[in-house]
Design a protein around this motif. Structure first.
Motif, PDB file in Angstrom:
ATOM      1  N   GLY A  15       0.791  -1.219   0.000  1.00 45.25           N
ATOM      2  CA  GLY A  15       0.000   0.000   0.000  1.00 45.25           C
ATOM      3  C   GLY A  15       0.826   1.272   0.000  1.00 45.25           C
ATOM      4  O   GLY A  15       0.277   2.362  -0.211  1.00 45.25           O
ATOM      5  N   SER A  17       4.337   3.714  -1.119  1.00 43.60           N
ATOM      6  CA  SER A  17       4.834   4.300  -2.366  1.00 43.60           C
ATOM      7  C   SER A  17       6.354   4.396  -2.352  1.00 43.60           C
ATOM      8  O   SER A  17       6.972   4.510  -1.288  1.00 43.60           O
ATOM      9  CB  SER A  17       4.248   5.696  -2.562  1.00 43.60           C
ATOM     10  N   VAL A  64       0.615  -2.940 -13.589  1.00 38.60           N
ATOM     11  CA  VAL A  64       1.000  -1.702 -12.908  1.00 38.60           C
ATOM     12  C   VAL A  64       0.127  -0.517 -13.298  1.00 38.60           C
ATOM     13  O   VAL A  64       0.300   0.583 -12.757  1.00 38.60           O
ATOM     14  CB  VAL A  64       2.481  -1.348 -13.176  1.00 38.60           C
ATOM     15  N   ARG A  67      -1.225   2.571 -11.173  1.00 38.49           N
ATOM     16  CA  ARG A  67      -0.427   2.637  -9.947  1.00 38.49           C
ATOM     17  C   ARG A  67       0.943   3.246 -10.180  1.00 38.49           C
ATOM     18  O   ARG A  67       1.489   3.924  -9.312  1.00 38.49           O
ATOM     19  CB  ARG A  67      -0.269   1.240  -9.339  1.00 38.49           C
ATOM     20  N   PHE A  68       1.524   2.993 -11.357  1.00 35.26           N
ATOM     21  CA  PHE A  68       2.867   3.476 -11.679  1.00 35.26           C
ATOM     22  C   PHE A  68       2.775   4.607 -12.699  1.00 35.26           C
ATOM     23  O   PHE A  68       1.923   4.586 -13.599  1.00 35.26           O
ATOM     24  CB  PHE A  68       3.725   2.366 -12.269  1.00 35.26           C
ATOM     25  N   THR A  69       3.694   5.573 -12.563  1.00 33.02           N
ATOM     26  CA  THR A  69       3.749   6.690 -13.504  1.00 33.02           C
ATOM     27  C   THR A  69       5.200   6.989 -13.849  1.00 33.02           C
ATOM     28  O   THR A  69       6.016   7.208 -12.955  1.00 33.02           O
ATOM     29  CB  THR A  69       3.106   7.949 -12.912  1.00 33.02           C
ATOM     30  N   MET A  83       5.770   4.932  -7.964  1.00 30.11           N
ATOM     31  CA  MET A  83       5.046   3.690  -7.731  1.00 30.11           C
ATOM     32  C   MET A  83       4.171   3.838  -6.507  1.00 30.11           C
ATOM     33  O   MET A  83       4.676   4.051  -5.401  1.00 30.11           O
ATOM     34  CB  MET A  83       6.039   2.528  -7.537  1.00 30.11           C
ATOM     35  N   ASN A  84       2.880   3.744  -6.701  1.00 28.84           N
ATOM     36  CA  ASN A  84       1.911   3.874  -5.624  1.00 28.84           C
ATOM     37  C   ASN A  84       1.168   2.556  -5.417  1.00 28.84           C
ATOM     38  O   ASN A  84       1.183   1.670  -6.275  1.00 28.84           O
ATOM     39  CB  ASN A  84       0.910   4.983  -5.948  1.00 28.84           C
ATOM     40  N   SER A  85       0.509   2.451  -4.273  1.00 31.51           N
ATOM     41  CA  SER A  85      -0.295   1.265  -3.950  1.00 31.51           C
ATOM     42  C   SER A  85       0.494  -0.013  -4.206  1.00 31.51           C
ATOM     43  O   SER A  85       0.005  -0.947  -4.853  1.00 31.51           O
ATOM     44  CB  SER A  85      -1.593   1.268  -4.773  1.00 31.51           C
ATOM     45  N   LEU A  86       1.690  -0.046  -3.704  1.00 26.48           N
ATOM     46  CA  LEU A  86       2.573  -1.179  -3.980  1.00 26.48           C
ATOM     47  C   LEU A  86       2.036  -2.467  -3.378  1.00 26.48           C
ATOM     48  O   LEU A  86       1.402  -2.471  -2.309  1.00 26.48           O
ATOM     49  CB  LEU A  86       3.972  -0.890  -3.463  1.00 26.48           C
ATOM     50  N   LYS A  87       2.307  -3.553  -4.094  1.00 27.23           N
ATOM     51  CA  LYS A  87       1.867  -4.883  -3.700  1.00 27.23           C
ATOM     52  C   LYS A  87       3.076  -5.792  -3.509  1.00 27.23           C
ATOM     53  O   LYS A  87       4.127  -5.550  -4.119  1.00 27.23           O
ATOM     54  CB  LYS A  87       0.967  -5.472  -4.787  1.00 27.23           C
ATOM     55  N   ASP A  90       5.030  -6.736  -6.512  1.00 26.29           N
ATOM     56  CA  ASP A  90       5.887  -5.751  -7.159  1.00 26.29           C
ATOM     57  C   ASP A  90       7.346  -5.917  -6.739  1.00 26.29           C
ATOM     58  O   ASP A  90       8.225  -5.235  -7.275  1.00 26.29           O
ATOM     59  CB  ASP A  90       5.431  -4.331  -6.824  1.00 26.29           C
TER      60      ASP A  90
END
Length: 125
Positions: A15, A17, A64, A67-69, A83-87, A90
């Protein structure tokens, strides 16, 4: 000689970043597409994000998307990956890479000719 140096990796809870950066040196930066790839233990290296020399974004893979930019700063010769909302899935070593001059940011790793040494991203559950 072209050098790519990644930074920003680390350990984060699910969750969270991270922001990865890749600093390029030794050659022209602005005319080249850049990509981010990752490789988890026992798996093949896979495309994560790509940005063309003009700033065009290659569609993100479903894994991704949203979630990723990816972004680039031609004045600083850097490409970034937010990288956001990482799992936990990842978790991998993340690599940046430079493609062919004035080409597009392809998803095929064979289209990239220079690679960084990688930075570890670990996402705990």
């Amino acid at each position: 000689q072209v050098q790519l140096v990644e930074s920003g990796g680390g350990l984060v809870q699910a969750g969270g970043s991270l922001r990865l950066s890749c600093a390029a040196s030794g050659g022209t930066f602005s005319g080249y597409p850049m990509g981010w790839f990752r490789q988890a233990p026992g798996k093949e290296r896979e495309f994560v994000a790509g940005i063309g020399w003009g700033g065009g974004i290659t569609p993100y893979p479903d894994s991704v998307k949203a979630r990723f930019t990816i972004s680039r700063d031609n004045a600083r010769n850097t490409v970034n990956l937010q990288m956001n909302s990482l799992k936990p899935e990842d978790t991998a070593v993340y690599y940046c890479a430079r493609g062919t001059r004035l080409g597009s940011a392809k998803t095929d790793l064979l289209a990239y000719h220079y690679w960084g040494q990688g930075t570890q991203v670990t996402v705990s559950s």
